[in-house]
Motif scaffolding. Structure first.
Motif, PDB file in Angstrom:
ATOM      1  N   LEU A 107    -161.994  11.243  -0.941  1.00 53.51           N
ATOM      2  CA  LEU A 107    -162.384  10.457   0.232  1.00 53.51           C
ATOM      3  C   LEU A 107    -162.204   8.963   0.000  1.00 53.51           C
ATOM      4  CD1 LEU A 107    -165.640  12.347   1.311  1.00 53.51           C
ATOM      5  CD2 LEU A 107    -163.390  12.446   2.401  1.00 53.51           C
ATOM      6  N   LEU A 108    -162.517   8.510  -1.214  1.00 57.11           N
ATOM      7  CA  LEU A 108    -162.354   7.093  -1.534  1.00 57.11           C
ATOM      8  C   LEU A 108    -160.879   6.709  -1.547  1.00 57.11           C
ATOM      9  CD1 LEU A 108    -163.840   4.488  -2.276  1.00 57.11           C
ATOM     10  CD2 LEU A 108    -163.527   5.115  -4.670  1.00 57.11           C
ATOM     11  N   VAL A 109    -160.033   7.546  -2.135  1.00 54.63           N
ATOM     12  CA  VAL A 109    -158.592   7.265  -2.151  1.00 54.63           C
ATOM     13  C   VAL A 109    -158.055   7.211  -0.729  1.00 54.63           C
ATOM     14  CG1 VAL A 109    -156.334   8.239  -2.773  1.00 54.63           C
ATOM     15  CG2 VAL A 109    -158.147   8.108  -4.474  1.00 54.63           C
ATOM     16  N   PHE A 110    -158.501   8.134   0.123  1.00 52.26           N
ATOM     17  CA  PHE A 110    -158.066   8.132   1.517  1.00 52.26           C
ATOM     18  C   PHE A 110    -158.447   6.824   2.198  1.00 52.26           C
ATOM     19  CE2 PHE A 110    -159.114   8.785   5.984  1.00 52.26           C
ATOM     20  CZ  PHE A 110    -157.893   9.215   6.469  1.00 52.26           C
ATOM     21  N   SER A 111    -159.693   6.440   2.062  1.00 51.95           N
ATOM     22  CA  SER A 111    -160.174   5.242   2.740  1.00 51.95           C
ATOM     23  C   SER A 111    -159.487   3.985   2.222  1.00 51.95           C
ATOM     24  CB  SER A 111    -161.688   5.130   2.560  1.00 51.95           C
ATOM     25  OG  SER A 111    -162.191   4.041   3.268  1.00 51.95           O
ATOM     26  N   LEU A 112    -159.413   3.833   0.904  1.00 51.20           N
ATOM     27  CA  LEU A 112    -158.776   2.649   0.330  1.00 51.20           C
ATOM     28  C   LEU A 112    -157.289   2.594   0.648  1.00 51.20           C
ATOM     29  CD1 LEU A 112    -160.491   2.391  -3.172  1.00 51.20           C
ATOM     30  CD2 LEU A 112    -160.853   0.953  -1.157  1.00 51.20           C
ATOM     31  N   SER A 113    -156.616   3.731   0.556  1.00 47.69           N
ATOM     32  CA  SER A 113    -155.181   3.715   0.843  1.00 47.69           C
ATOM     33  C   SER A 113    -154.923   3.418   2.311  1.00 47.69           C
ATOM     34  CB  SER A 113    -154.519   5.019   0.412  1.00 47.69           C
ATOM     35  OG  SER A 113    -155.022   6.110   1.131  1.00 47.69           O
ATOM     36  N   PHE A 162    -154.257  13.466  -0.649  1.00 49.81           N
ATOM     37  CA  PHE A 162    -153.926  14.833  -1.069  1.00 49.81           C
ATOM     38  C   PHE A 162    -153.211  14.816  -2.414  1.00 49.81           C
ATOM     39  CE2 PHE A 162    -150.868  18.330  -1.241  1.00 49.81           C
ATOM     40  CZ  PHE A 162    -151.734  19.399  -1.209  1.00 49.81           C
ATOM     41  N   CYS A 163    -152.249  13.915  -2.579  1.00 52.13           N
ATOM     42  CA  CYS A 163    -151.522  13.818  -3.858  1.00 52.13           C
ATOM     43  C   CYS A 163    -152.464  13.420  -4.997  1.00 52.13           C
ATOM     44  CB  CYS A 163    -150.382  12.818  -3.743  1.00 52.13           C
ATOM     45  SG  CYS A 163    -149.040  13.374  -2.687  1.00 52.13           S
ATOM     46  N   ALA A 164    -153.377  12.496  -4.730  1.00 54.78           N
ATOM     47  CA  ALA A 164    -154.339  12.083  -5.755  1.00 54.78           C
ATOM     48  C   ALA A 164    -155.252  13.240  -6.137  1.00 54.78           C
ATOM     49  CB  ALA A 164    -155.160  10.892  -5.272  1.00 54.78           C
ATOM     50  N   MET A 165    -155.668  14.039  -5.157  1.00 57.37           N
ATOM     51  CA  MET A 165    -156.523  15.195  -5.431  1.00 57.37           C
ATOM     52  C   MET A 165    -155.779  16.219  -6.288  1.00 57.37           C
ATOM     53  SD  MET A 165    -159.508  16.339  -4.815  1.00 57.37           S
ATOM     54  CE  MET A 165    -160.560  17.517  -4.057  1.00 57.37           C
TER      55      MET A 165
END
Length: 155
Positions: free
Chosen positions: A135-141, A100-103
């Motif tokens: 979605l990528l940031v969520f998965s990687l994080s 969410f923060c990255a978005m």
């Protein structure tokens, strides 16, 4: 911990959290292929279209039955990785906050870039790119936070 036959509700919740992050990562790749398809030529575009179809089918055919199996495997009681205090449930919530923060940062950057970038990119492509990044940031994080948190407890 057996992935398909968890011995407790906590293990089932952790397996569900891992499936969520994996499915999200796969969905991000499908969205990235959609963005790349908009900027490639016809031969590559057909390959990317096929990759999107295969990725979408993998989510539907492989991951959804696993979700159902894990959610109903404990006497009909719903297993919810978002609400528990299990390890991966906590990591899942932290990864969601990170995405969410990255978005939000991405949208602020797009606002700062203004007309220069926004006039060059079609709105549907930009939206697909933003969704893919989130979605990528969520998965990687999820996987990185899981390694950091799990590694912090071990000497």
């Amino acid at each position: 911990m057996s992935f398909l036959k968890p011995s407790s509700r906590a293990e089932a919740s952790d397996s569900l959290a891992i499936l969520t992050a994996t499915g999200t990562g796969l969905a991000s790749l499908v969205y990235f292929a959609k963005v790349m398809e908009a900027y490639t030529g016809s031969p590559v575009s057909s390959w990317l279209d096929t990759a999107q179809l295969i990725g979408g089918l993998a989510v539907l055919v492989v991951l959804l039955p696993l979700f159902y199996h894990l959610k109903t495997g404990f006497g009909g009681a719903a297993v919810d990785p978002w609400k528990g205090d299990e390890f991966f449930g906590t990591v899942l919530r932290r990864a969601a906050l990170t995405a969410f923060c990255a978005m939000m940062l991405g949208m602020i950057l797009l606002t700062l870039l203004g007309d220069h970038l926004l006039s060059q990119v079609a709105a549907p492509v930009l939206l697909d790119g933003m969704i893919a990044c989130a979605l990528l940031v969520f998965s990687l994080s999820f996987f990185l936070l899981g390694r950091v948190e799990h590694g912090a407890g071990n000497p």
